[in-house]
Motif scaffolding. Sequence first.
Motif, PDB file in Angstrom:
ATOM      1  N   ARG A   1       0.808  -1.215   0.000  1.00 36.20           N
ATOM      2  CA  ARG A   1       0.000   0.000   0.000  1.00 36.20           C
ATOM      3  C   ARG A   1       0.845   1.270   0.000  1.00 36.20           C
ATOM      4  N   ARG A   2       2.167   1.142  -0.111  1.00 34.18           N
ATOM      5  CA  ARG A   2       3.041   2.309  -0.054  1.00 34.18           C
ATOM      6  C   ARG A   2       3.618   2.640  -1.425  1.00 34.18           C
ATOM      7  N   ASP A   3       3.753   3.936  -1.680  1.00 31.83           N
ATOM      8  CA  ASP A   3       4.451   4.431  -2.863  1.00 31.83           C
ATOM      9  C   ASP A   3       5.899   4.660  -2.435  1.00 31.83           C
ATOM     10  N   ASP A   4       6.820   3.833  -2.936  1.00 31.66           N
ATOM     11  CA  ASP A   4       8.204   3.886  -2.499  1.00 31.66           C
ATOM     12  C   ASP A   4       8.873   5.219  -2.831  1.00 31.66           C
ATOM     13  N   GLU A   5       8.522   5.806  -3.949  1.00 35.51           N
ATOM     14  CA  GLU A   5       9.145   7.076  -4.329  1.00 35.51           C
ATOM     15  C   GLU A   5       8.724   8.198  -3.389  1.00 35.51           C
ATOM     16  N   VAL A   6       7.462   8.203  -3.005  1.00 37.11           N
ATOM     17  CA  VAL A   6       6.979   9.214  -2.054  1.00 37.11           C
ATOM     18  C   VAL A   6       7.694   9.061  -0.717  1.00 37.11           C
ATOM     19  N   LEU A   7       7.810   7.819  -0.257  1.00 38.10           N
ATOM     20  CA  LEU A   7       8.488   7.569   1.012  1.00 38.10           C
ATOM     21  C   LEU A   7       9.957   7.964   0.937  1.00 38.10           C
ATOM     22  N   ALA A   8      10.624   7.662  -0.173  1.00 43.35           N
ATOM     23  CA  ALA A   8      12.039   8.003  -0.319  1.00 43.35           C
ATOM     24  C   ALA A   8      12.256   9.507  -0.239  1.00 43.35           C
ATOM     25  N   ALA A   9      11.341  10.289  -0.808  1.00 43.74           N
ATOM     26  CA  ALA A   9      11.462  11.752  -0.754  1.00 43.74           C
ATOM     27  C   ALA A   9      11.321  12.255   0.679  1.00 43.74           C
ATOM     28  N   VAL A  10      10.391  11.663   1.428  1.00 45.63           N
ATOM     29  CA  VAL A  10      10.207  12.056   2.830  1.00 45.63           C
ATOM     30  C   VAL A  10      11.458  11.714   3.633  1.00 45.63           C
ATOM     31  N   LEU A  11      12.022  10.530   3.420  1.00 42.48           N
ATOM     32  CA  LEU A  11      13.204  10.110   4.165  1.00 42.48           C
ATOM     33  C   LEU A  11      14.412  10.993   3.840  1.00 42.48           C
ATOM     34  N   ALA A  12      14.535  11.412   2.589  1.00 42.65           N
ATOM     35  CA  ALA A  12      15.644  12.288   2.209  1.00 42.65           C
ATOM     36  C   ALA A  12      15.526  13.639   2.907  1.00 42.65           C
ATOM     37  N   ARG A  13      14.325  14.186   2.926  1.00 44.32           N
ATOM     38  CA  ARG A  13      14.110  15.465   3.621  1.00 44.32           C
ATOM     39  C   ARG A  13      14.351  15.300   5.118  1.00 44.32           C
ATOM     40  N   GLU A  14      13.906  14.181   5.676  1.00 47.09           N
ATOM     41  CA  GLU A  14      14.086  13.910   7.100  1.00 47.09           C
ATOM     42  C   GLU A  14      15.567  13.886   7.462  1.00 47.09           C
ATOM     43  N   GLU A  15      16.372  13.202   6.660  1.00 43.14           N
ATOM     44  CA  GLU A  15      17.805  13.103   6.933  1.00 43.14           C
ATOM     45  C   GLU A  15      18.483  14.463   6.843  1.00 43.14           C
ATOM     46  N   ALA A  16      18.091  15.253   5.851  1.00 44.99           N
ATOM     47  CA  ALA A  16      18.692  16.580   5.691  1.00 44.99           C
ATOM     48  C   ALA A  16      18.355  17.481   6.868  1.00 44.99           C
ATOM     49  N   GLU A  17      17.118  17.475   7.293  1.00 48.27           N
ATOM     50  CA  GLU A  17      16.704  18.329   8.410  1.00 48.27           C
ATOM     51  C   GLU A  17      17.314  17.854   9.728  1.00 48.27           C
ATOM     52  N   ARG A  18      17.470  16.551   9.885  1.00 53.12           N
ATOM     53  CA  ARG A  18      18.120  16.029  11.088  1.00 53.12           C
ATOM     54  C   ARG A  18      19.571  16.511  11.153  1.00 53.12           C
ATOM     55  N   GLY A  19      20.256  16.440  10.023  1.00 54.96           N
ATOM     56  CA  GLY A  19      21.639  16.916   9.982  1.00 54.96           C
ATOM     57  C   GLY A  19      21.744  18.396  10.295  1.00 54.96           C
ATOM     58  N   MET A  20      20.790  19.182   9.793  1.00 53.49           N
ATOM     59  CA  MET A  20      20.791  20.621  10.047  1.00 53.49           C
ATOM     60  C   MET A  20      20.612  20.907  11.535  1.00 53.49           C
ATOM     61  N   LEU A  21      19.694  20.206  12.174  1.00 55.74           N
ATOM     62  CA  LEU A  21      19.454  20.410  13.598  1.00 55.74           C
ATOM     63  C   LEU A  21      20.684  20.044  14.422  1.00 55.74           C
ATOM     64  N   LEU A  22      21.311  18.926  14.103  1.00 51.42           N
ATOM     65  CA  LEU A  22      22.496  18.508  14.848  1.00 51.42           C
ATOM     66  C   LEU A  22      23.646  19.496  14.665  1.00 51.42           C
ATOM     67  N   GLU A  23      23.779  20.043  13.470  1.00 49.60           N
ATOM     68  CA  GLU A  23      24.831  21.025  13.229  1.00 49.60           C
ATOM     69  C   GLU A  23      24.562  22.294  14.025  1.00 49.60           C
ATOM     70  N   GLN A  24      23.328  22.740  14.087  1.00 51.07           N
ATOM     71  CA  GLN A  24      22.985  23.910  14.864  1.00 51.07           C
ATOM     72  C   GLN A  24      23.286  23.694  16.356  1.00 51.07           C
ATOM     73  N   LEU A  25      22.987  22.506  16.854  1.00 51.59           N
ATOM     74  CA  LEU A  25      23.271  22.213  18.269  1.00 51.59           C
ATOM     75  C   LEU A  25      24.769  22.152  18.514  1.00 51.59           C
ATOM     76  N   ARG A  26      25.518  21.614  17.554  1.00 49.73           N
ATOM     77  CA  ARG A  26      26.970  21.521  17.717  1.00 49.73           C
ATOM     78  C   ARG A  26      27.606  22.897  17.805  1.00 49.73           C
ATOM     79  N   ARG A  27      27.065  23.872  17.065  1.00 48.75           N
ATOM     80  CA  ARG A  27      27.632  25.216  17.059  1.00 48.75           C
ATOM     81  C   ARG A  27      27.166  26.051  18.240  1.00 48.75           C
ATOM     82  N   MET A  28      26.173  25.585  18.961  1.00 53.90           N
ATOM     83  CA  MET A  28      25.645  26.356  20.081  1.00 53.90           C
ATOM     84  C   MET A  28      26.650  26.362  21.229  1.00 53.90           C
ATOM     85  N   PRO A  29      26.968  27.523  21.804  1.00 54.51           N
ATOM     86  CA  PRO A  29      27.931  27.573  22.921  1.00 54.51           C
ATOM     87  C   PRO A  29      27.482  26.682  24.075  1.00 54.51           C
ATOM     88  N   ALA A  30      28.427  26.089  24.755  1.00 58.52           N
ATOM     89  CA  ALA A  30      28.105  25.142  25.838  1.00 58.52           C
ATOM     90  C   ALA A  30      27.269  25.793  26.927  1.00 58.52           C
TER      91      ALA A  30
END
Length: 292
Positions: free
Chosen positions: A261-290
């Motif tokens: 019941r799943r469209d693999d291409e639709v899911l792949a696009a969501v997962l790609a966006r998810e990975e990119a946004e996760r990386g962005m959040l982690l980078e922002q936290l890494r740059r935040m002063p302790a």
Amino acid sequence: MPDRRPRGYQPGWQPRPATEQLLAEVEMILGRYAAQLPLTMRQIWYATVADGALAKQERTYRRLADMLGMARRAGRISWLAIRDDADPATEPRTFDGPAGFRRAVTDAARAYRLDRQAGQEARLEVWCEPTGLAPQLAAVTDPWGVPVYAGGALTSLSGRRAAARRAATGGHGAVCVMVVGDWDPGRQHLFTALAEDVKAFAELDAPDVRVEFERLAVTEAQIAELRLPPAPLRAGATPTQVEAIPPDALAGLVREAITRRRDDEVLAAVLAREEAERGMLLEQLRRMPAGA
């Protein structure tokens, strides 16, 4: 008369030869279904019955439950290998200070995920009658973001209305509820009544959404194909419990029902966006002063 049942840990437990043999059978079953752990007690019992280690009688289930209790107390069986049905606990969230909070925020960013059903034609749900099976099924459905609802979702009035209201969210044209529960010839009308009730609520709460129900397990075809034994005899019609399905076969049924019941291409696009946004959040936290 005092209750002489064991208390606490039992490191000195010395099982009799027959019990040792049954324990070895259980250890083999837990190894066979390692990918589906934790198993419920009833699943283990059905596996021992299928292997011919125990007779299909309720008294053998009680014997197995007592033996597994002692084996866990003695450290012979992992506490994490068996799922106990228990009421969920609600505990306050606390931190050991700002550093602990920062670690928790970082962990949350690592776990960041989007709605993995976004953009799909139909929203999927799994409803599970035995509460103890819910974590096992959730481990199967998690990669697709398909939720598992147990217990009250099948029986309570508020659970049925909540299902109709969920149908109105997410922008899907349809909702498919896949039900995992016992096959009871004398109570099949309850499945029909459940579906009709949710659909009736949805006529007002989600008028533009098509609500579908599918009995995923147990079905008459599965009983024949998998040669599932009925539950121990009782008055009236004899049910076939969902826990009689081998855990790996049950996982396969759920996985196949979702993937078709799943469209693999639709899911792949969501997962790609998810990975990119996760990386962005982690980078922002890494740059935040302790000290921030």
